[in-house]
Design a protein around this motif. Structure first.
Motif, PDB file in Angstrom:
ATOM      1  N   SER A  39      -1.390 -11.157  -0.999  1.00  0.00           N
ATOM      2  CA  SER A  39      -2.353 -11.033  -2.087  1.00  0.00           C
ATOM      3  C   SER A  39      -2.031  -9.897  -3.049  1.00  0.00           C
ATOM      4  O   SER A  39      -2.606  -8.822  -3.009  1.00  0.00           O
ATOM      5  N   SER A  98      -3.258   4.104   2.005  1.00  0.00           N
ATOM      6  CA  SER A  98      -3.581   2.693   1.771  1.00  0.00           C
ATOM      7  C   SER A  98      -4.888   2.390   2.493  1.00  0.00           C
ATOM      8  O   SER A  98      -5.318   3.149   3.364  1.00  0.00           O
ATOM      9  N   VAL A  99      -5.484   1.284   2.131  1.00  0.00           N
ATOM     10  CA  VAL A  99      -6.747   0.895   2.777  1.00  0.00           C
ATOM     11  C   VAL A  99      -6.506   0.644   4.269  1.00  0.00           C
ATOM     12  O   VAL A  99      -7.281   1.078   5.123  1.00  0.00           O
ATOM     13  N   LEU A 100      -5.397  -0.034   4.571  1.00  0.00           N
ATOM     14  CA  LEU A 100      -5.137  -0.336   5.984  1.00  0.00           C
ATOM     15  C   LEU A 100      -4.799   0.929   6.769  1.00  0.00           C
ATOM     16  O   LEU A 100      -5.137   1.041   7.948  1.00  0.00           O
ATOM     17  N   TYR A 124      -8.631 -11.689   7.901  1.00  0.00           N
ATOM     18  CA  TYR A 124      -7.459 -11.174   7.173  1.00  0.00           C
ATOM     19  C   TYR A 124      -6.448 -10.656   8.201  1.00  0.00           C
ATOM     20  O   TYR A 124      -6.807  -9.872   9.077  1.00  0.00           O
ATOM     21  N   PHE A 127      -6.193  -6.945   9.284  1.00  0.00           N
ATOM     22  CA  PHE A 127      -7.198  -6.434  10.246  1.00  0.00           C
ATOM     23  C   PHE A 127      -6.738  -6.725  11.677  1.00  0.00           C
ATOM     24  O   PHE A 127      -6.811  -5.892  12.557  1.00  0.00           O
ATOM     25  N   ASN A 168     -12.186 -11.661   2.695  1.00  0.00           N
ATOM     26  CA  ASN A 168     -10.872 -12.315   2.606  1.00  0.00           C
ATOM     27  C   ASN A 168     -10.662 -13.017   3.949  1.00  0.00           C
ATOM     28  O   ASN A 168     -10.796 -12.351   4.977  1.00  0.00           O
ATOM     29  N   ILE A 198     -12.050  -3.735  -0.889  1.00  0.00           N
ATOM     30  CA  ILE A 198     -10.916  -3.783  -1.823  1.00  0.00           C
ATOM     31  C   ILE A 198     -11.007  -4.986  -2.770  1.00  0.00           C
ATOM     32  O   ILE A 198     -10.458  -4.955  -3.865  1.00  0.00           O
ATOM     33  N   LYS A 235      -6.033  -3.588  -5.720  1.00  0.00           N
ATOM     34  CA  LYS A 235      -6.119  -5.049  -5.611  1.00  0.00           C
ATOM     35  C   LYS A 235      -6.433  -5.666  -6.972  1.00  0.00           C
ATOM     36  O   LYS A 235      -5.694  -6.511  -7.473  1.00  0.00           O
TER      37      LYS A 235
END
Ligand code: PLP
Length: 390
Positions: A39, A98-100, A124, A127, A168, A198, A235
């Motif tokens: 994405s 990063s978000v992750l 997602y 995750f 997502n 995000i 994003k």
């Protein structure tokens, strides 16, 4: 009339080391496929963001940089005030690469190996990888099934709910009532909530996607329990490779611990300067571009709906409420996943994600964050391939 932006012109991304085009063989085993996968979008980021990046590069000195300054914090506050009618407490802000990465950091802080982490299904894959990669147990709850959610949250070893808001891959935008009920349940069972927002900037208007929902940041429903909101402009404004994200953490001790871990254990005391620059420009000056790109993508999703409606009316497919990912349930057509992928790759030359990646066999996920002409090619390939194997 504000500025007009061009999303029709194709920008050739090949040879830029991009995962979407250049890395397609890693997932699909073959080079040169037309990709509708990971994405990100095929569009250049907002001109306002590019101008700010150019100006920053022009300065030339790219030394160590801090996110702990008012230009970054106030730009985020401005965005939440103007886009979400929400006043954030900028003292709660944190930064992460990063978000992750933030997600992993929070999971390490709030859970032990073997603890249960609840997520909605389909899930997602980022995750799934973070949760299982850290040795935590992933507990899936179907989107919209609040009974199952309560059952999982009430298990004594359930420690965290990872909420994807908007969701997502389904594109679901949670209503304020759903969020408030979720917050109340999490609090009742002492489960911390990590709300990944995000995709928030990409909620569609009423005439596309669905229902004209609005995104409600977790801060608006959070109670006294543990929580974190994690997000990034990357994003919606399409600059994930700059790296850089931000979060809000409710509890001051959790926040201090998070920052301590980032700065010491992770060695991340300095931030990605170009990401800070991009965020500030996007959140201060990027609203018109974002509205334009979202409207363009809504047109792409409308086109997908039209073509699927003509070819397979029994699917009753409708565009998602948020995002640029078309999540398509092909189960009513009795399509075999492997056979479909074989035809898509070998005969049609396209890379379209199979639903099994998200724990949902029988679905596909088609990324339409790209010029219309590519969407036309992707949907045509999908329609032909499904027609051939159904
Ligand atoms: C829900 C969600 N969270 C996080 C990410 C990745 O964000 P980042 O690159 O900042 O880790 C994605 C990317 O697709 C996503 O869909």
């Amino acid at each position: 009339m504000g500025a007009t932006y061009d999303f029709d012109t194709v920008v050739d991304r090949r040879g830029t080391w991009c995962v979407q085009w250049d890395g397609v063989a890693d997932r699909f085993g073959v080079d040169g496929l037309l990709p509708f996968t990971i994405s990100d979008m095929d569009f250049a980021t907002a001109p306002e963001v590019l101008a700010a990046l150019r100006a920053r590069l022009e300065h030339g000195v790219l030394g160590y940089t801090t996110w702990q300054q008012d230009d970054f914090r106030s730009a985020i506050a401005h965005w939440y005030a103007t886009r979400y009618d929400t006043t954030i407490d900028t003292g709660q802000l944190v930064y992460g690469p990063s978000v992750l990465n933030q997600l992993s950091q929070l999971l390490r802080m709030w859970t032990e190996e073997g603890d249960g982490v609840v997520v909605h299904t389909p899930t997602y894959d980022g995750f799934r990888k973070a949760i299982t990669g850290l040795g935590r147990e992933l507990r899936g709850v179907p989107v919209g099934d609040e009974e199952a959610l309560e059952r999982e949250l009430s298990r004594p070893d359930a420690k965290v709910l990872v909420l994807c808001s908007p969701h997502n891959p389904t594109g679901r935008v949670w209503t304020v009532d759903e969020l408030a009920r979720t917050a109340a349940l999490a609090e009742r069972y002492g489960v911390a909530v990590i709300s990944d927002e995000i995709h928030a900037d990409f909620v569609h208007e009423g005439d596309a996607g669905g229902a004209g929902r609005v995104h409600v940041p977790w801060t608006r429903v959070a109670g006294d329990g543990r929580w974190a909101l994690i997000s990034s402009g990357s994003k919606a404004f399409n600059f994930p490779a700059l790296t850089g994200s931000y979060g809000l953490i409710g509890d001051p001790a959790d926040r201090a611990e998070f920052v301590r871990r980032m700065e010491t254990g992770e060695g991340l005391a300095s931030s990605a300067v170009l990401s800070l620059t991009a965020h500030i420009a996007a959140y201060r000056e990027g609203a018109a571009w974002l509205d334009a790109v979202r409207a363009y993508v809504a047109g792409n999703l409308g086109y997908v709906a039209e073509r699927l409606g003509e070819a397979f009316p029994e699917l009753g497919w409708e565009p998602p409420q948020a995002g640029y990912l078309a999540w398509i349930d092909l189960r009513p057509l009795g399509v075999d996943d492997e056979e479909l992928q074989r035809v898509l790759v070998e005969r049609e030359g396209v890379a379209i994600m199979g639903g099994a990646v998200y724990g949902a066999p029988g679905f596909v996920r088609l990324n339409v964050g790209c010029p219309r002409e590519k969407v036309v090619r992707g949907v045509s390939a999908l329609v032909r391939a499904v027609g051939a194997v159904r």
